[in-house]
Design an enzyme around this catalytic site. Sequence first.
Site, PDB file in Angstrom:
ATOM      1  N   VAL A 101     -49.029  25.478 -43.760  1.00  0.00           N
ATOM      2  CA  VAL A 101     -49.945  26.484 -44.324  1.00  0.00           C
ATOM      3  C   VAL A 101     -50.307  27.536 -43.280  1.00  0.00           C
ATOM      4  O   VAL A 101     -50.262  28.746 -43.551  1.00  0.00           O
ATOM      5  CB  VAL A 101     -51.245  25.828 -44.848  1.00  0.00           C
ATOM      6  CG1 VAL A 101     -52.150  26.874 -45.468  1.00  0.00           C
ATOM      7  CG2 VAL A 101     -50.929  24.737 -45.859  1.00  0.00           C
TER       8      VAL A 101
ATOM      9  N   GLY B 291     -48.970  24.907 -38.834  1.00  0.00           N
ATOM     10  CA  GLY B 291     -48.024  24.098 -39.599  1.00  0.00           C
ATOM     11  C   GLY B 291     -47.592  24.826 -40.855  1.00  0.00           C
ATOM     12  O   GLY B 291     -47.508  26.060 -40.883  1.00  0.00           O
TER      13      GLY B 291
ATOM     14  N   GLY C  97     -54.021  25.599 -36.075  1.00  0.00           N
ATOM     15  CA  GLY C  97     -52.957  24.881 -36.775  1.00  0.00           C
ATOM     16  C   GLY C  97     -51.922  25.830 -37.334  1.00  0.00           C
ATOM     17  O   GLY C  97     -52.232  26.678 -38.177  1.00  0.00           O
TER      18      GLY C  97
ATOM     19  N   LYS D 136     -55.813   9.824 -53.175  1.00  0.00           N
ATOM     20  CA  LYS D 136     -55.116  10.178 -51.941  1.00  0.00           C
ATOM     21  C   LYS D 136     -54.464   8.919 -51.383  1.00  0.00           C
ATOM     22  O   LYS D 136     -54.915   7.802 -51.659  1.00  0.00           O
ATOM     23  CB  LYS D 136     -56.134  10.722 -50.920  1.00  0.00           C
ATOM     24  CG  LYS D 136     -55.551  11.612 -49.867  1.00  0.00           C
ATOM     25  CD  LYS D 136     -55.487  13.056 -50.300  1.00  0.00           C
ATOM     26  CE  LYS D 136     -54.796  13.900 -49.243  1.00  0.00           C
ATOM     27  NZ  LYS D 136     -54.755  15.302 -49.563  1.00  0.00           N
TER      28      LYS D 136
HETATM   29  P1  NAI Z   1     -48.892  20.480 -41.161  1.00  0.00           P
HETATM   30  O1  NAI Z   1     -48.800  19.059 -40.731  1.00  0.00           O
HETATM   31  O2  NAI Z   1     -47.672  21.187 -41.600  1.00  0.00           O
HETATM   32  O3  NAI Z   1     -49.535  21.361 -39.983  1.00  0.00           O
HETATM   33  C1  NAI Z   1     -50.619  20.995 -39.216  1.00  0.00           C
HETATM   34  C2  NAI Z   1     -50.460  21.718 -37.884  1.00  0.00           C
HETATM   35  O4  NAI Z   1     -51.652  21.519 -37.126  1.00  0.00           O
HETATM   36  C3  NAI Z   1     -49.296  21.194 -37.043  1.00  0.00           C
HETATM   37  O5  NAI Z   1     -48.531  22.272 -36.552  1.00  0.00           O
HETATM   38  C4  NAI Z   1     -49.993  20.411 -35.915  1.00  0.00           C
HETATM   39  O6  NAI Z   1     -49.257  20.437 -34.704  1.00  0.00           O
HETATM   40  C5  NAI Z   1     -51.301  21.176 -35.799  1.00  0.00           C
HETATM   41  N1  NAI Z   1     -52.432  20.428 -35.233  1.00  0.00           N
HETATM   42  C6  NAI Z   1     -52.754  19.125 -35.374  1.00  0.00           C
HETATM   43  N2  NAI Z   1     -53.902  18.856 -34.730  1.00  0.00           N
HETATM   44  C7  NAI Z   1     -54.308  20.013 -34.176  1.00  0.00           C
HETATM   45  C8  NAI Z   1     -55.427  20.403 -33.398  1.00  0.00           C
HETATM   46  N3  NAI Z   1     -56.373  19.509 -33.057  1.00  0.00           N
HETATM   47  N4  NAI Z   1     -55.531  21.680 -33.008  1.00  0.00           N
HETATM   48  C9  NAI Z   1     -54.597  22.601 -33.348  1.00  0.00           C
HETATM   49  N5  NAI Z   1     -53.508  22.285 -34.081  1.00  0.00           N
HETATM   50  C10 NAI Z   1     -53.374  21.028 -34.494  1.00  0.00           C
HETATM   51  O7  NAI Z   1     -50.036  20.531 -42.293  1.00  0.00           O
HETATM   52  P2  NAI Z   1     -50.240  21.627 -43.411  1.00  0.00           P
HETATM   53  O8  NAI Z   1     -49.478  21.233 -44.613  1.00  0.00           O
HETATM   54  O9  NAI Z   1     -50.065  22.984 -42.841  1.00  0.00           O
HETATM   55  O10 NAI Z   1     -51.789  21.406 -43.755  1.00  0.00           O
HETATM   56  C11 NAI Z   1     -52.815  21.870 -42.880  1.00  0.00           C
HETATM   57  C12 NAI Z   1     -54.169  21.443 -43.430  1.00  0.00           C
HETATM   58  O11 NAI Z   1     -54.342  21.984 -44.739  1.00  0.00           O
HETATM   59  C13 NAI Z   1     -54.354  19.938 -43.591  1.00  0.00           C
HETATM   60  O12 NAI Z   1     -55.707  19.592 -43.371  1.00  0.00           O
HETATM   61  C14 NAI Z   1     -53.996  19.687 -45.045  1.00  0.00           C
HETATM   62  O13 NAI Z   1     -54.614  18.534 -45.556  1.00  0.00           O
HETATM   63  C15 NAI Z   1     -54.564  20.939 -45.682  1.00  0.00           C
HETATM   64  N6  NAI Z   1     -53.946  21.297 -46.938  1.00  0.00           N
HETATM   65  C16 NAI Z   1     -52.608  21.534 -47.015  1.00  0.00           C
HETATM   66  C17 NAI Z   1     -52.029  21.897 -48.205  1.00  0.00           C
HETATM   67  C18 NAI Z   1     -50.580  22.247 -48.310  1.00  0.00           C
HETATM   68  O14 NAI Z   1     -50.188  22.899 -49.302  1.00  0.00           O
HETATM   69  N7  NAI Z   1     -49.758  21.894 -47.345  1.00  0.00           N
HETATM   70  C19 NAI Z   1     -52.828  21.987 -49.454  1.00  0.00           C
HETATM   71  C20 NAI Z   1     -54.245  21.786 -49.246  1.00  0.00           C
HETATM   72  C21 NAI Z   1     -54.753  21.423 -48.034  1.00  0.00           C
END
Ligand code: NAI
Length: 348
Positions: free
Chosen positions: A182, A180, A178, A78
């Site tokens: 996903v 984002g 969250g 990572k």
């Molecule tokens: P992202 O950065 O697109 O979305 C994260 C979202 O969470 C954002 O909208 C942000 O504003 C929100 N956020 C941050 N802190 C917060 C809190 N305390 N309470 C509520 N919302 C909060 O990230 P993504 O890509 O959606 O990933 C989400 C999680 O899934 C991460 O932990 C990532 O490591 C994990 N993950 C993602 C993968 C992917 O394909 N993108 C694959 C495997 C795991």
Amino acid sequence: MLTRLACDTHEALYSVEAPECSLRGFIALHSTALGPAAGGLRMRPYANEDEAIADVLNLSEGMSHKNAAAGLPLGGGKAVIIGDPATEKTPDLLRAMGRAVDALTGRYWTAEDMGMTPSDMAEIARETRFVAGRDDGAHASGDPSPVTAAGVFRTIGLGAERVFGTDDLHGARVAVQGLGHVGWHLCRMLHEAGARLSVADTDPVRLAEAERAFAADAVAPADVHSVFADIFAPCAVGGVLNARTIPELKVRLVAGAANNQLATPGDAGRLHARGILYAPDFVANGGGIVNVAAEILGVENRDAWVRERLGQLEATLRHIFQRAAAEDVSPAVLATRITSERLLSRAG
Ligand code: NAI
């Protein structure tokens, strides 16, 4: 720019520094027993270097287990960058990170994680070929989030089948933390399946959009774990299941995309003692790395290969749920045991 730091829990830990473009980050290789270390690049405004190092060490170890659980010939690694992706991410900074990745000559493959997009991967690819998650180029896999979300949605279905006796989510209430990459796709699938949503995000714009798009109830980020719901899906940051939050949960199933949801390994036992089924995060969110692996491994028949691997992941999860129930242990304990055995059998 790449300096090896002392670390006795991982194969290698590197500090990455390029002051001319304000790059400060770290790369950790937890294990290459199963193949080259693979795992995404995360950019966050960490409070300090210790916090960034703790995150990269945790996340890279999680990747070893995630890749092993998905049956991929990849190890765990990572990378993290300290900074706000909204304001501090520049092409120069990304390219400097690309040069650091390249200096590891293929022992580490990077891809997107929080704060990164496919176009950022394209920038990094100008400096190294050891990058995946691009939108174009040979075997490009693009944004992994839809596949990750599809895997989490299936995980929720499998968990619901065990806890509620059906994978029909019609009328079930799901609290999603969250919205984002996903979380958004997941909400769409849950909404289409007839689930009712309580959602939280620190971004008020995103939150308002979700209220409209999915007829969701907005909840404060600090309260989302404790709403009255059937299922809690953490899809933001790690450490959300801990000694403080677990006693406040009012759900019977926890299944989401976030990496490292358990603050400590002992939190798996806390959930189990409360009779809450926990889908181990590194199995639930394995769809993303399966999608990326097709690019790293140069798979020709991508869609079919990804579909088949997702099916295997689902079978693994079903097996984990069944055996954990038979042994009366947390699925997280059992899953870690299985993946540790896979890592050890190849390390020797
Ligand atoms: P992202 O950065 O697109 O979305 C994260 C979202 O969470 C954002 O909208 C942000 O504003 C929100 N956020 C941050 N802190 C917060 C809190 N305390 N309470 C509520 N919302 C909060 O990230 P993504 O890509 O959606 O990933 C989400 C999680 O899934 C991460 O932990 C990532 O490591 C994990 N993950 C993602 C993968 C992917 O394909 N993108 C694959 C495997 C795991």
